[in-house]
Write an enzyme that holds these catalytic residues in place. Structure first.
Site, PDB file in Angstrom:
ATOM      1  N   LYS A 251       0.834  -1.212   0.000  1.00 16.89           N
ATOM      2  CA  LYS A 251       0.000   0.000   0.000  1.00 16.89           C
ATOM      3  C   LYS A 251       0.861   1.251   0.000  1.00 16.89           C
ATOM      4  O   LYS A 251       0.566   2.227  -0.676  1.00 16.89           O
ATOM      5  CB  LYS A 251      -0.942   0.018   1.208  1.00 16.89           C
ATOM      6  CG  LYS A 251      -2.103  -0.957   1.065  1.00 16.89           C
ATOM      7  CD  LYS A 251      -3.173  -0.686   2.087  1.00 16.89           C
ATOM      8  CE  LYS A 251      -4.295  -1.710   1.989  1.00 16.89           C
ATOM      9  NZ  LYS A 251      -5.299  -1.573   3.023  1.00 16.89           N
TER      10      LYS A 251
ATOM     11  N   LYS B 245      -5.271  -9.713  -6.324  1.00 21.02           N
ATOM     12  CA  LYS B 245      -6.390 -10.121  -5.469  1.00 21.02           C
ATOM     13  C   LYS B 245      -7.588  -9.194  -5.696  1.00 21.02           C
ATOM     14  O   LYS B 245      -7.408  -8.004  -5.976  1.00 21.02           O
ATOM     15  CB  LYS B 245      -5.827 -10.122  -4.045  1.00 21.02           C
ATOM     16  CG  LYS B 245      -6.695  -9.643  -2.975  1.00 21.02           C
ATOM     17  CD  LYS B 245      -5.956  -9.554  -1.679  1.00 21.02           C
ATOM     18  CE  LYS B 245      -5.905  -8.085  -1.290  1.00 21.02           C
ATOM     19  NZ  LYS B 245      -5.840  -7.769   0.096  1.00 21.02           N
TER      20      LYS B 245
ATOM     21  N   LYS C 158     -11.334  -4.190  -2.449  1.00 20.02           N
ATOM     22  CA  LYS C 158     -12.350  -3.150  -2.210  1.00 20.02           C
ATOM     23  C   LYS C 158     -11.937  -1.823  -2.808  1.00 20.02           C
ATOM     24  O   LYS C 158     -12.761  -1.017  -3.153  1.00 20.02           O
ATOM     25  CB  LYS C 158     -12.442  -2.893  -0.703  1.00 20.02           C
ATOM     26  CG  LYS C 158     -13.242  -3.860   0.066  1.00 20.02           C
ATOM     27  CD  LYS C 158     -13.600  -3.199   1.406  1.00 20.02           C
ATOM     28  CE  LYS C 158     -13.805  -4.216   2.488  1.00 20.02           C
ATOM     29  NZ  LYS C 158     -12.683  -4.283   3.427  1.00 20.02           N
TER      30      LYS C 158
END
Ligand code: TYM
Length: 330
Positions: A114, A197, A200
């Protein structure tokens, strides 16, 4: 009567709840709720580790609560609550910050990924510290088992390390929790990029199926999902896209992947994707409808969450007091 073992898990109220959250987490919680003493949290403090629109965040908290209920979690069997409403989570998190090590947090791959995307220099300190708050969530309830998707494995390992270190340094205090990660559905990949993956926070709506997508949208997204070269419907390493879709099929129907492979022997991708579109659209439709109904009565959802927080505190508070005592703050 024998005491049930305790389960704790949670989901962040950010972005769109998707098929990965359903198959990797919620669906398993529903299946095992009778066997365990369950605590399912909406981890709103975790959501703050990246910028959120304040109004959108409180809307999302209710949406997650509604999806929990609509998926079949029974408030008689499960304590459902918001993390921020049980302040013991944040308090224990500070105590555990003084037990966790900088080096350990620096090795967390989710933070590294991230931070790399947005730039480590501007990542919040909360994003770096996020796994310690997660450890506090779990240890505060002395949970025995934590049902999550594969992407949380490293965070759970860290939770176990923190619990063991604390017990060693201050005396037996916390249960060392076990991860509960299924073989099917624990890592649902993006529909348009099977090496990534399903997430969201993806900016590409075609990459994920939201639990609240209309059935036609679900069918369409699956029709458009990437496939591999060749034509056989088998879950092999050289077929990451088909392997992912087979995993979704098996997760939704509760079958094993080889059973699904056998059913589609000699058939083409088109047939398989058409059926898969139905399986997912039909599986999610009742959850979507019930969620929308529940969202019509926000006051009732708030009441449920408040009652959940009260029950959660009954366990969390004495555990925090005991931790204070162990650390010399008693
Ligand atoms: P979160 O909100 O990112 O995801 C919620 C749950 O969904 C699982 N999941 C997936 N499973 C399969 N395939 C995917 N593509 C996929 N994407 C997400 C996650 O593994 C998770 O189980 N840090 C956690 C929330 C948390 C928590 C906790 C979990 C906070 N405290 C304590 C357990 C115990 C998170 O961000 O999950």
């Amino acid at each position: 009567m024998e005491q049930k073992r305790r389960v704790f898990s949670g989901i962040q109220p950010s972005g769109n709840l998707h098929l990965g959250n359903y198959l990797g987490a919620i669906n398993n919680w529903v299946r095992m709720q009778e066997e365990y003493d369950n605590y399912f949290c909406i981890v709103d403090l975790h959501a703050l580790t990246v910028p959120q629109e304040p109004e959108e965040l409180s809307r999302k908290v209710r949406e997650v609560a509604a999806v929990y209920l609509a998926s079949g979690l029974d408030p008689e069997r499960c304590v459902i609550f918001r993390q921020s409403r049980v302040s013991e989570h944040a308090e224990l998190s500070w105590l555990l910050n003084c037990v966790a090590r900088y080096g350990e947090l620096s090795r967390m791959t989710q933070f590294k990924d991230k931070a790399q995307k947005g730039g480590a220099e501007v990542a919040s300190a909360g994003l770096f510290d996020y796994p310690v708050l997660m450890a506090a969530d779990i240890l505060l309830y002395n949970a025995h088992a934590v049902p999550v998707g594969e992407d949380q494995r490293q965070h759970l390992e860290l939770t176990r390390t923190i619990a063991r270190r604390f017990n060693h340094d201050y005396g037996e205090t916390f249960v060392v929790p076990e991860p509960m990660i299924l073989t099917t559905g624990a890592r649902v990949m993006s529909l348009d990029e099977p090496k990534e993956k399903m997430s969201k926070s993806s900016p590409r709506p075609g990459s994920y199926i939201s639990i609240l997508d209309e059935p036609d949208k679900v069918r369409k997204k699956i029709r458009r999902a990437k496939t591999d070269s060749g034509s056989e419907i088998i879950a092999t390493e050289d077929k990451p896209a088909i392997a992912n879709l087979l995993g979704v099929y098996a997760g939704m129907t509760g079958e094993k992947i080889p059973e699904v492979e056998r059913r589609y022997e000699g058939k083409g991708y088109g047939d398989f994707k058409k059926d898969l579109g139905e399986v997912v659209a039909e599986g999610l439709a009742p959850i979507r409808e019930r969620t929308l109904e529940l969202l019509d009565d926000p006051a009732e959802l708030d009441r449920l969450l408040d009652a959940g927080a009260e029950k959660a505190r009954e366990v969390a508070h004495p555990n925090l007091l005991r931790t204070w005592e162990r650390m010399g703050l008693g």
